[in-house]
Scaffold this active site. Structure first.
Site, PDB file in Angstrom:
ATOM      1  N   TRP A 103      -3.609  -1.826  17.164  1.00  0.00           N
ATOM      2  CA  TRP A 103      -4.156  -0.780  16.569  1.00  0.00           C
ATOM      3  C   TRP A 103      -5.645  -1.050  15.823  1.00  0.00           C
ATOM      4  CZ3 TRP A 103      -2.377   3.631  17.483  1.00  0.00           C
ATOM      5  CH2 TRP A 103      -0.920   3.877  18.142  1.00  0.00           C
ATOM      6  N   ILE A 104      -6.332  -1.880  16.643  1.00  0.00           N
ATOM      7  CA  ILE A 104      -7.772  -2.203  16.291  1.00  0.00           C
ATOM      8  C   ILE A 104      -8.886  -1.223  16.847  1.00  0.00           C
ATOM      9  CG2 ILE A 104      -9.487  -4.045  16.052  1.00  0.00           C
ATOM     10  CD1 ILE A 104      -6.659  -4.594  14.662  1.00  0.00           C
ATOM     11  N   GLN A 151      -2.927  27.747  11.898  1.00  0.00           N
ATOM     12  CA  GLN A 151      -1.985  28.850  11.517  1.00  0.00           C
ATOM     13  C   GLN A 151      -2.850  30.313  11.702  1.00  0.00           C
ATOM     14  OE1 GLN A 151       1.243  28.713  11.044  1.00  0.00           O
ATOM     15  NE2 GLN A 151       1.609  30.882  11.248  1.00  0.00           N
ATOM     16  N   GLY A 175      -3.550  31.655  15.009  1.00  0.00           N
ATOM     17  CA  GLY A 175      -2.551  32.052  15.833  1.00  0.00           C
ATOM     18  C   GLY A 175      -2.470  31.111  17.234  1.00  0.00           C
ATOM     19  N   ARG A 177     -11.666  38.171  14.989  1.00  0.00           N
ATOM     20  CA  ARG A 177     -10.266  38.859  15.431  1.00  0.00           C
ATOM     21  C   ARG A 177      -9.629  40.104  14.716  1.00  0.00           C
ATOM     22  NH1 ARG A 177      -6.887  37.672  20.143  1.00  0.00           N
ATOM     23  NH2 ARG A 177      -4.900  37.604  19.380  1.00  0.00           N
ATOM     24  N   GLY A 235       1.697  -3.990   9.544  1.00  0.00           N
ATOM     25  CA  GLY A 235       0.560  -3.361   9.049  1.00  0.00           C
ATOM     26  C   GLY A 235       0.447  -3.074   7.780  1.00  0.00           C
ATOM     27  N   GLU A 273      -6.505   2.809   7.030  1.00  0.00           N
ATOM     28  CA  GLU A 273      -6.776   2.279   5.926  1.00  0.00           C
ATOM     29  C   GLU A 273      -5.987   2.165   4.582  1.00  0.00           C
ATOM     30  OE1 GLU A 273      -9.616   2.232   7.415  1.00  0.00           O
ATOM     31  OE2 GLU A 273     -11.150   1.169   6.150  1.00  0.00           O
ATOM     32  N   GLU A 332      -1.085  -6.043  13.168  1.00  0.00           N
ATOM     33  CA  GLU A 332      -0.487  -6.719  14.103  1.00  0.00           C
ATOM     34  C   GLU A 332       0.775  -6.126  14.527  1.00  0.00           C
ATOM     35  OE1 GLU A 332       0.047 -10.915  12.993  1.00  0.00           O
ATOM     36  OE2 GLU A 332      -1.792 -11.313  12.695  1.00  0.00           O
ATOM     37  N   LEU A 362      -7.007  -6.831  11.255  1.00  0.00           N
ATOM     38  CA  LEU A 362      -6.063  -7.176  10.431  1.00  0.00           C
ATOM     39  C   LEU A 362      -4.529  -6.952  10.952  1.00  0.00           C
ATOM     40  CD1 LEU A 362      -5.140  -8.370   7.653  1.00  0.00           C
ATOM     41  CD2 LEU A 362      -5.451  -6.005   6.702  1.00  0.00           C
TER      42      LEU A 362
HETATM   43  C1  LIG Z   1      -5.995   5.243  14.695  1.00  0.00           C
HETATM   44  C2  LIG Z   1      -5.796   4.070  13.956  1.00  0.00           C
HETATM   45  C3  LIG Z   1      -6.886   2.969  13.931  1.00  0.00           C
HETATM   46  C4  LIG Z   1      -6.584   1.906  13.194  1.00  0.00           C
HETATM   47  N1  LIG Z   1      -7.638   0.851  13.012  1.00  0.00           N
HETATM   48  C5  LIG Z   1      -7.246  -0.118  12.510  1.00  0.00           C
HETATM   49  C6  LIG Z   1      -8.287  -1.307  12.447  1.00  0.00           C
HETATM   50  O1  LIG Z   1      -9.574  -1.024  12.702  1.00  0.00           O
HETATM   51  N2  LIG Z   1      -7.856  -2.340  11.764  1.00  0.00           N
HETATM   52  C7  LIG Z   1      -6.748  -2.809  11.560  1.00  0.00           C
HETATM   53  O2  LIG Z   1      -6.357  -3.773  11.215  1.00  0.00           O
HETATM   54  N3  LIG Z   1      -5.579  -1.635  11.428  1.00  0.00           N
HETATM   55  C8  LIG Z   1      -5.984  -0.402  12.059  1.00  0.00           C
HETATM   56  N4  LIG Z   1      -5.102   0.321  11.928  1.00  0.00           N
HETATM   57  C9  LIG Z   1      -3.913   0.334  11.449  1.00  0.00           C
HETATM   58  C10 LIG Z   1      -3.406   0.741  10.198  1.00  0.00           C
HETATM   59  O3  LIG Z   1      -4.054   0.089   9.253  1.00  0.00           O
HETATM   60  C11 LIG Z   1      -1.879   0.883  10.017  1.00  0.00           C
HETATM   61  O4  LIG Z   1      -1.313   1.438  11.038  1.00  0.00           O
HETATM   62  C12 LIG Z   1      -1.426   0.979   8.494  1.00  0.00           C
HETATM   63  O5  LIG Z   1      -1.914   0.123   7.826  1.00  0.00           O
HETATM   64  C13 LIG Z   1       0.019   1.140   8.596  1.00  0.00           C
HETATM   65  O6  LIG Z   1       0.636   0.008   9.042  1.00  0.00           O
HETATM   66  P1  LIG Z   1       1.698   0.358  10.186  1.00  0.00           P
HETATM   67  O7  LIG Z   1       1.566   1.525  11.272  1.00  0.00           O
HETATM   68  O8  LIG Z   1       2.290  -0.952  10.775  1.00  0.00           O
HETATM   69  O9  LIG Z   1       3.002   1.169   9.289  1.00  0.00           O
HETATM   70  P2  LIG Z   1       4.148   0.260   8.832  1.00  0.00           P
HETATM   71  O10 LIG Z   1       3.734  -0.739   7.807  1.00  0.00           O
HETATM   72  O11 LIG Z   1       5.228   0.078   9.660  1.00  0.00           O
HETATM   73  O12 LIG Z   1       4.787   1.497   7.691  1.00  0.00           O
HETATM   74  C14 LIG Z   1       5.306   2.653   8.370  1.00  0.00           C
HETATM   75  C15 LIG Z   1       5.462   3.595   7.340  1.00  0.00           C
HETATM   76  O13 LIG Z   1       6.271   2.920   6.167  1.00  0.00           O
HETATM   77  C16 LIG Z   1       5.790   3.674   4.969  1.00  0.00           C
HETATM   78  N5  LIG Z   1       5.618   2.388   3.991  1.00  0.00           N
HETATM   79  C17 LIG Z   1       5.149   1.153   4.517  1.00  0.00           C
HETATM   80  N6  LIG Z   1       5.126   0.432   3.346  1.00  0.00           N
HETATM   81  C18 LIG Z   1       5.331   1.130   2.437  1.00  0.00           C
HETATM   82  C19 LIG Z   1       5.619   0.658   0.894  1.00  0.00           C
HETATM   83  N7  LIG Z   1       5.439  -0.490   0.576  1.00  0.00           N
HETATM   84  N8  LIG Z   1       5.970   1.629   0.274  1.00  0.00           N
HETATM   85  C20 LIG Z   1       6.452   2.761   0.666  1.00  0.00           C
HETATM   86  N9  LIG Z   1       6.322   3.151   1.970  1.00  0.00           N
HETATM   87  C21 LIG Z   1       5.829   2.250   2.832  1.00  0.00           C
HETATM   88  C22 LIG Z   1       4.912   4.462   5.100  1.00  0.00           C
HETATM   89  O14 LIG Z   1       5.097   5.777   5.145  1.00  0.00           O
HETATM   90  C23 LIG Z   1       4.096   3.942   6.325  1.00  0.00           C
HETATM   91  O15 LIG Z   1       3.461   5.139   6.956  1.00  0.00           O
HETATM   92  C24 LIG Z   1      -5.182   1.683  12.507  1.00  0.00           C
HETATM   93  C25 LIG Z   1      -4.329   2.515  12.799  1.00  0.00           C
HETATM   94  C26 LIG Z   1      -4.465   3.989  13.526  1.00  0.00           C
HETATM   95  C27 LIG Z   1      -3.318   4.718  13.815  1.00  0.00           C
END
Ligand SMILES: Cc1cc2nc3c(=O)[nH]c(=O)nc-3n(C[C@H](O)[C@H](O)[C@H](O)COP(=O)(O)OP(=O)(O)OC[C@H]3O[C@@H](n4cnc5c(N)ncnc54)[C@H](O)[C@@H]3O)c2cc1C
Length: 377
Positions: free
Chosen positions: A158-159, A334, A337, A266, A133, A361, A129, A127
């Site tokens: 990030w898939i 923590q 240590g 420890r 996200g 998620e 891009e 999902l």
């Molecule tokens: C290890 C890993 C595995 C992943 N696996 C998958 C996968 O298999 N498939 C897939 O499709 N995606 C995957 N993802 C992507 C993941 O779902 C997204 O990273 C996540 O949804 C957040 O999107 P973003 O990183 O673009 O953050 P952004 O949308 O850029 O948001 C950044 C931050 O802004 C804040 N924020 C954003 N929107 C809001 C809001 N409406 N209100 C308040 N605060 C907000 C939050 O604090 C957020 O953390 C993965 C990510 C990681 C790190």
């Protein structure tokens, strides 16, 4: 550390939890200790599938385990006691299965579900891009209809399982206001996984981009109707939040175990750390918060199993369990240590995985948004 409320599980669940604990002790932990920390555990994934755990909550007629979500969550929790990666794999692998089971045609189910549950195919959910996200409705990948099916073009980021998956559910725009879901096999021409990201945690689970350059899929690759895609993605994520919550509880238990092991052996100020009241109070707090998070995850799973709306409960469980995991794992670091920050010791790995669990998620702020919407509606 076993869950305080383990006795409330059914006999079947207790037996399954014990089976998974034995797998973790005899197979997973030795493998983790003896292999590179970014190696995907394909063989152990296959072992889990051979044990009947590749499709726990999906119907037996399609090769699944026919169990409830509470049981699925329990297995993920037990796996994550050794670290998040394999539990994360099983959780993500469940998303395409959930989508096929709920929205797929009979033909799609028969073609893919038994092979996913049996481990012949590893699933992925595409999902996110590079440019979006949290705001899933803003994806830019497009699927253009042609006489034979669809041509998908765009980029995913990030898939999970990007380089190792066999089957992707790819979400793409089929109209200005329309997102659809497609089944894309790894062999599809034009589909190229990019090199995985170098992450702070969950390092054994490869996560990376996908380039989709005119990927041709047949009409039968469409899941649901055109335009159903966003609803399909959000439905899958609702359930995925319960599984990430369960993973987070497992991380808490693993970190607590590591901390208990350290403070028992420890010595400081002439006695073992475990005799120190401040240390004991910290351990008690870690255990109490872990149990609270576990209870919330179990209740969200039970609500889902009862067939009632569970979206807000899943958001609460994911939010609380992953925030708790960050607290508990930080406390574990923590209490250990300097050893706590050593890459040779497990505490920091639990912490690193917990931080990521707050983001996947749906970032926890998105869970807050979902909850606030439910509260104020
Ligand atoms: C290890 C890993 C595995 C992943 N696996 C998958 C996968 O298999 N498939 C897939 O499709 N995606 C995957 N993802 C992507 C993941 O779902 C997204 O990273 C996540 O949804 C957040 O999107 P973003 O990183 O673009 O953050 P952004 O949308 O850029 O948001 C950044 C931050 O802004 C804040 N924020 C954003 N929107 C809001 C809001 N409406 N209100 C308040 N605060 C907000 C939050 O604090 C957020 O953390 C993965 C990510 C990681 C790190």
């Amino acid at each position: 550390m076993r869950p305080l409320f383990e006795d409330l599980l059914t006999e079947e669940q207790q037996a399954l939890a014990e089976t998974v604990r034995c797998f973790v002790k005899d197979e997973l932990k030795p493998y983790l200790a003896s292999s590179p920390d970014d190696e995907f555990p394909r063989l152990l994934f296959a072992r889990l599938c051979a044990m009947g755990l590749g499709g726990i909550p999906f119907p037996a007629e399609y090769g699944g385990g026919g169990a409830d979500y509470a049981t699925y969550a329990l297995v993920l929790e037990e796996l994550a006691v050794a670290g998040g990666a394999l539990a994360g794999t099983l959780s993500v692998h469940g998303l395409p299965q959930l989508i096929l089971n709920r929205f797929g045609t009979e033909e799609q189910k028969r073609r893919y579900l038994p092979r996913l549950a049996g481990g012949e195919l590893l699933g992925a959910f595409a999902l996110t891009e590079p440019e979006t996200g949290s705001d899933a409705a803003a994806i830019a990948t497009r699927a253009a209809a042609d006489p034979d099916g669809f041509l998908i073009s765009g980029s995913k980021a990030w898939i999970t399982h990007s380089t190792v998956a066999d089957l992707f559910v790819v979400f793409a725009r089929t109209g200005e206001k329309e997102i659809s879901a497609f089944l894309v096999e790894k062999t599809a021409s034009g589909l190229t996984p990019l090199p995985p990201e170098r992450k702070m945690g969950l390092r054994r689970s490869p996560t990376g981009g996908l380039s989709l350059d005119g990927v041709r899929v047949p009409k039968g690759a469409l899941v649901g109707r055109p335009g159903d895609g966003l609803g399909i993605a959000l439905t899958a994520l609702d359930s995925g939040r319960i599984t990430i919550g369960a993973l987070a509880v497992g991380l808490c238990r693993g970190a607590l175990e590591a901390a208990l092991g350290y403070v028992r052996t420890r010595k400081a100020f002439g006695r073992p750390l475990e005799k120190n009241d401040v240390v004991r109070a910290r351990l008690a707090e870690m255990a109490a918060r872990t149990e609270a998070a576990a209870a919330l995850v179990r209740e969200a799973a039970r609500l889902r199993d009862s067939g009632r709306p569970f979206s807000a409960a899943a958001a609460a469980a994911k939010l609380v369990a992953t925030d708790t995991a960050l607290f508990v794992t930080a406390e574990a670091v923590q209490l250990c240590g300097a050893t706590g920050v050593s890459g040779e010791f497990p505490a920091i790995h639990f912490f690193n995985d917990a931080k990521i669990a707050q983001i996947v998620e749906g970032a926890n702020d998105v869970q807050r948004m979902v909850l606030a919407r439910a509260l104020l509606s």
